[in-house]
Each structure stands twice: as structure tokens, then as C-alpha cells.
Motif scaffolding. Structure first.
Motif, mmCIF file in Angstrom:
data_model
loop_
_atom_site.group_PDB
_atom_site.id
_atom_site.type_symbol
_atom_site.label_atom_id
_atom_site.label_comp_id
_atom_site.label_asym_id
_atom_site.label_seq_id
_atom_site.Cartn_x
_atom_site.Cartn_y
_atom_site.Cartn_z
ATOM 1 N N TYR A 1 0.850 -1.199 0.000
ATOM 2 C CA TYR A 1 0.000 0.000 0.000
ATOM 3 C C TYR A 1 0.883 1.245 0.000
ATOM 4 C CZ TYR A 1 -2.765 3.786 1.963
ATOM 5 O OH TYR A 1 -3.344 5.008 2.192
ATOM 6 N N ASP A 2 0.548 2.197 -0.878
ATOM 7 C CA ASP A 2 1.270 3.469 -0.961
ATOM 8 C C ASP A 2 0.570 4.475 -0.054
ATOM 9 O OD1 ASP A 2 2.405 5.905 -1.595
ATOM 10 O OD2 ASP A 2 2.002 5.772 -3.753
ATOM 11 N N PRO A 3 1.176 4.834 1.087
ATOM 12 C CA PRO A 3 0.497 5.718 2.040
ATOM 13 C C PRO A 3 0.259 7.133 1.515
ATOM 14 C CG PRO A 3 2.726 5.168 2.800
ATOM 15 C CD PRO A 3 2.471 4.375 1.565
ATOM 16 N N SER A 4 0.836 7.480 0.374
ATOM 17 C CA SER A 4 0.566 8.811 -0.190
ATOM 18 C C SER A 4 -0.763 8.824 -0.952
ATOM 19 C CB SER A 4 1.698 9.236 -1.121
ATOM 20 O OG SER A 4 1.707 8.443 -2.295
ATOM 21 N N ARG A 5 -1.362 7.667 -1.103
ATOM 22 C CA ARG A 5 -2.651 7.560 -1.817
ATOM 23 C C ARG A 5 -3.742 7.175 -0.827
ATOM 24 N NH1 ARG A 5 -1.852 7.461 -7.444
ATOM 25 N NH2 ARG A 5 -3.977 6.700 -7.551
ATOM 26 N N PRO A 6 -5.006 7.445 -1.158
ATOM 27 C CA PRO A 6 -6.110 7.076 -0.244
ATOM 28 C C PRO A 6 -6.207 5.561 -0.064
ATOM 29 C CG PRO A 6 -6.870 8.601 -1.947
ATOM 30 C CD PRO A 6 -5.486 8.192 -2.319
ATOM 31 N N PHE A 7 -6.529 5.161 1.145
ATOM 32 C CA PHE A 7 -6.621 3.741 1.483
ATOM 33 C C PHE A 7 -7.865 3.092 0.886
ATOM 34 C CE2 PHE A 7 -7.979 0.284 4.347
ATOM 35 C CZ PHE A 7 -6.841 -0.506 4.336
ATOM 36 N N LEU A 8 -9.011 3.792 0.937
ATOM 37 C CA LEU A 8 -10.268 3.178 0.508
ATOM 38 C C LEU A 8 -10.221 2.651 -0.925
ATOM 39 C CD1 LEU A 8 -13.140 2.294 1.110
ATOM 40 C CD2 LEU A 8 -13.898 4.604 0.505
ATOM 41 N N PRO A 9 -9.755 3.416 -1.914
ATOM 42 C CA PRO A 9 -9.703 2.848 -3.267
ATOM 43 C C PRO A 9 -8.793 1.619 -3.364
ATOM 44 C CG PRO A 9 -9.526 5.224 -3.364
ATOM 45 C CD PRO A 9 -9.431 4.835 -1.912
ATOM 46 N N TRP A 10 -7.697 1.624 -2.615
ATOM 47 C CA TRP A 10 -6.803 0.466 -2.600
ATOM 48 C C TRP A 10 -7.540 -0.751 -2.050
ATOM 49 C CZ3 TRP A 10 -4.547 -2.362 1.507
ATOM 50 C CH2 TRP A 10 -3.496 -3.211 1.149
ATOM 51 N N ALA A 11 -8.208 -0.567 -0.922
ATOM 52 C CA ALA A 11 -8.961 -1.665 -0.305
ATOM 53 C C ALA A 11 -10.153 -2.066 -1.184
ATOM 54 C CB ALA A 11 -9.429 -1.265 1.089
ATOM 55 N N MET A 12 -10.761 -1.099 -1.871
ATOM 56 C CA MET A 12 -11.893 -1.395 -2.752
ATOM 57 C C MET A 12 -11.448 -2.278 -3.917
ATOM 58 S SD MET A 12 -15.167 -0.970 -3.096
ATOM 59 C CE MET A 12 -15.796 0.528 -2.398
ATOM 60 N N THR A 13 -10.227 -2.089 -4.388
ATOM 61 C CA THR A 13 -9.694 -2.952 -5.445
ATOM 62 C C THR A 13 -9.603 -4.390 -4.955
ATOM 63 O OG1 THR A 13 -8.472 -1.122 -6.425
ATOM 64 C CG2 THR A 13 -7.714 -3.351 -6.978
ATOM 65 N N ILE A 14 -9.129 -4.555 -3.730
ATOM 66 C CA ILE A 14 -9.072 -5.896 -3.143
ATOM 67 C C ILE A 14 -10.487 -6.458 -3.021
ATOM 68 C CG2 ILE A 14 -8.491 -7.212 -1.053
ATOM 69 C CD1 ILE A 14 -6.190 -5.139 -0.635
ATOM 70 N N ALA A 15 -11.411 -5.639 -2.539
ATOM 71 C CA ALA A 15 -12.795 -6.092 -2.377
ATOM 72 C C ALA A 15 -13.387 -6.520 -3.716
ATOM 73 C CB ALA A 15 -13.640 -4.985 -1.749
ATOM 74 N N ARG A 16 -13.124 -5.747 -4.733
ATOM 75 C CA ARG A 16 -13.609 -6.065 -6.073
ATOM 76 C C ARG A 16 -13.140 -7.458 -6.498
ATOM 77 N NH1 ARG A 16 -11.987 -1.392 -10.102
ATOM 78 N NH2 ARG A 16 -13.273 -0.081 -8.821
ATOM 79 N N HIS A 17 -11.850 -7.728 -6.296
ATOM 80 C CA HIS A 17 -11.307 -9.033 -6.680
ATOM 81 C C HIS A 17 -11.925 -10.166 -5.858
ATOM 82 C CE1 HIS A 17 -8.467 -7.429 -9.508
ATOM 83 N NE2 HIS A 17 -7.945 -6.633 -8.592
ATOM 84 N N ARG A 18 -12.114 -9.935 -4.574
ATOM 85 C CA ARG A 18 -12.693 -10.986 -3.722
ATOM 86 C C ARG A 18 -14.160 -11.237 -4.101
ATOM 87 N NH1 ARG A 18 -8.895 -12.121 -4.190
ATOM 88 N NH2 ARG A 18 -7.049 -11.619 -3.038
ATOM 89 N N VAL A 19 -14.888 -10.182 -4.445
ATOM 90 C CA VAL A 19 -16.287 -10.339 -4.868
ATOM 91 C C VAL A 19 -16.346 -11.105 -6.186
ATOM 92 C CG1 VAL A 19 -18.322 -9.088 -5.706
ATOM 93 C CG2 VAL A 19 -17.207 -8.374 -3.581
ATOM 94 N N ILE A 20 -15.452 -10.771 -7.120
ATOM 95 C CA ILE A 20 -15.418 -11.489 -8.393
ATOM 96 C C ILE A 20 -15.104 -12.962 -8.142
ATOM 97 C CG2 ILE A 20 -14.107 -11.774 -10.543
ATOM 98 C CD1 ILE A 20 -13.955 -8.653 -10.620
ATOM 99 N N ASP A 21 -14.134 -13.233 -7.259
ATOM 100 C CA ASP A 21 -13.827 -14.629 -6.908
ATOM 101 C C ASP A 21 -15.054 -15.332 -6.341
ATOM 102 O OD1 ASP A 21 -11.203 -14.191 -7.680
ATOM 103 O OD2 ASP A 21 -10.430 -14.007 -5.613
ATOM 104 N N HIS A 22 -15.757 -14.641 -5.457
ATOM 105 C CA HIS A 22 -16.968 -15.221 -4.862
ATOM 106 C C HIS A 22 -17.990 -15.566 -5.947
ATOM 107 C CE1 HIS A 22 -20.506 -15.735 -2.333
ATOM 108 N NE2 HIS A 22 -21.116 -14.862 -3.118
ATOM 109 N N HIS A 23 -18.229 -14.643 -6.864
ATOM 110 C CA HIS A 23 -19.231 -14.882 -7.901
ATOM 111 C C HIS A 23 -18.770 -15.952 -8.904
ATOM 112 C CE1 HIS A 23 -22.410 -12.243 -6.682
ATOM 113 N NE2 HIS A 23 -21.530 -11.301 -6.439
ATOM 114 N N ARG A 24 -17.471 -16.065 -9.123
ATOM 115 C CA ARG A 24 -16.979 -17.154 -9.974
ATOM 116 C C ARG A 24 -17.299 -18.501 -9.334
ATOM 117 N NH1 ARG A 24 -11.693 -14.279 -11.311
ATOM 118 N NH2 ARG A 24 -12.204 -13.352 -13.293
ATOM 119 N N GLN A 25 -17.062 -18.596 -8.032
ATOM 120 C CA GLN A 25 -17.384 -19.838 -7.333
ATOM 121 C C GLN A 25 -18.879 -20.108 -7.383
ATOM 122 O OE1 GLN A 25 -15.684 -19.098 -3.489
ATOM 123 N NE2 GLN A 25 -13.617 -19.645 -4.141
#
Length: 182
Positions: free
Chosen positions: A58-82
């Protein structure tokens, strides 16, 4: 997961502060696109574990929420693939579209309040309109499939969806103004 932070308690504290701030928005996004509450909680926990594990990137000079949202997006896609193996899921494209809408909504102000307002506004819609939104955004139905199921023309479906999005945006803005005036 704290073992990853064993030699750096300041990083653990920073991660915890950022996570606690972002968690309501992430939870709201996930529960919007993962219908089953237990599954949504599992996905949120997986996002937390992945974010903690990958926090060094994580780059602390950038906002945390969009970084975490990217992770969430991938986990949701994984969930829906399953889930797609069981015949019920959202496509990765739909998850990306919904995540994009959520990020725009979340970046526009108090993310938790906006998402709560969206839920309240959705509940004020008639069943037919909520059903149409669910078909489009939860079940990823095409306009033609919605039109056939609802006995409407495809153009009427797209027009109604456009009006519903505008109606929801106005409702959210009204609710947030009320909260701001209180």
C-alpha cells in the motif's frame, strides 16, 4: 495476521486505523453485491486478511479506501466465480460496474451515509422497480431478458432504468441534505 506486523507495530496501528475507517464502506459495497449475508461477511473477512497481508504494498501517499476497494472487487469477483458453478452469480463486468459506481458514490462524501441513503431509497421503490433493478444489477440480466420477463419493450426497460438511477440519485441527495441540516 498480526505476525506480519510483529516487527512493525506502527504499521499494524496504521493499518488498523485505516481499516476501521474504510470498513463500513467496504461492508456496504460487499453486502450490495453479495446477497447472502453470511457470504458477504466471509468476503469482507477475506478482504481484511488480504489487505493486512498485502499492506506493505500500500502506498500511504494515496487514499486507502480505493486500494482496499480494489481488493474487495477481486474478492467479490472470486466469490461470484465460485457461485457461477452453482448457476447464480454476477459477471465480473457487472461487479466492476457496481464497484465503479460505489467508488464514485463513496468518493463524493461520507461514504457510509451515502450507502445507507441508497438502501433507504431502494426500499421506497415499488416492488416492480426494485425487481427490475435486481434483475439488471444483481442477476446481470440483459435489457432484452428484462423486457421479456416484465412484458415491456427493450427501450422502455432502458428508459425506466435511466429514470430509476436518476430518481435514486435525487433521493440520496435529499436524504443527505436532511442529515446535513439536522
Amino acid at each position: 495476521m498480526q505476525n506480519a506486523f510483529a516487527n512493525n507495530p506502527e504499521a499494524w496501528e496504521r493499518f488498523t486505523r485505516l481499516w476501521v475507517t474504510a470498513q463500513p464502506a467496504l461492508s456496504t459495497f460487499i453486502s450490495t453485491v453479495v446477497v447472502n449475508a453470511a457470504d458477504a461477511e466471509d468476503v469482507l473477512q477475506n478482504v481484511a486478511l488480504t489487505a493486512a497481508r498485502d499492506f506493505e504494498s500500500y502506498d500511504p501517499s494515496r487514499p486507502f479506501l480505493p486500494w482496499a476497494m480494489t481488493i474487495a472487487r477481486h474478492r467479490v469477483i472470486d466469490h461470484h466465480r465460485q457461485r457461477s458453478r452453482q448457476g447464480s452469480s454476477l459477471s465480473p463486468q457487472t461487479v466492476e460496474q457496481l464497484a465503479s459506481v460505489c467508488e464514485q458514490t463513496l468518493s463524493a462524501g461520507d461514504e457510509h451515509a451515502r450507502m445507507q441513503a441508497l438502501r433507504v431509497c431502494m426500499n421506497t421503490l415499488p416492488d416492480k422497480q426494485r425487481r427490475m433493478l435486481s434483475m439488471r444489477y444483481h442477476e446481470d440480466w440483459s435489457g432484452a431478458k428484462i423486457a421479456q420477463a416484465m412484458g415491456m419493450s427493450v427501450n422502455a426497460v432502458f428508459l425506466m432504468l435511466s429514470r430509476l438511477r436518476s430518481q435514486l440519485a435525487e433521493c440520496i441527495d435529499r436524504r443527505l441534505r436532511k442529515i446535513g441540516d439536522a
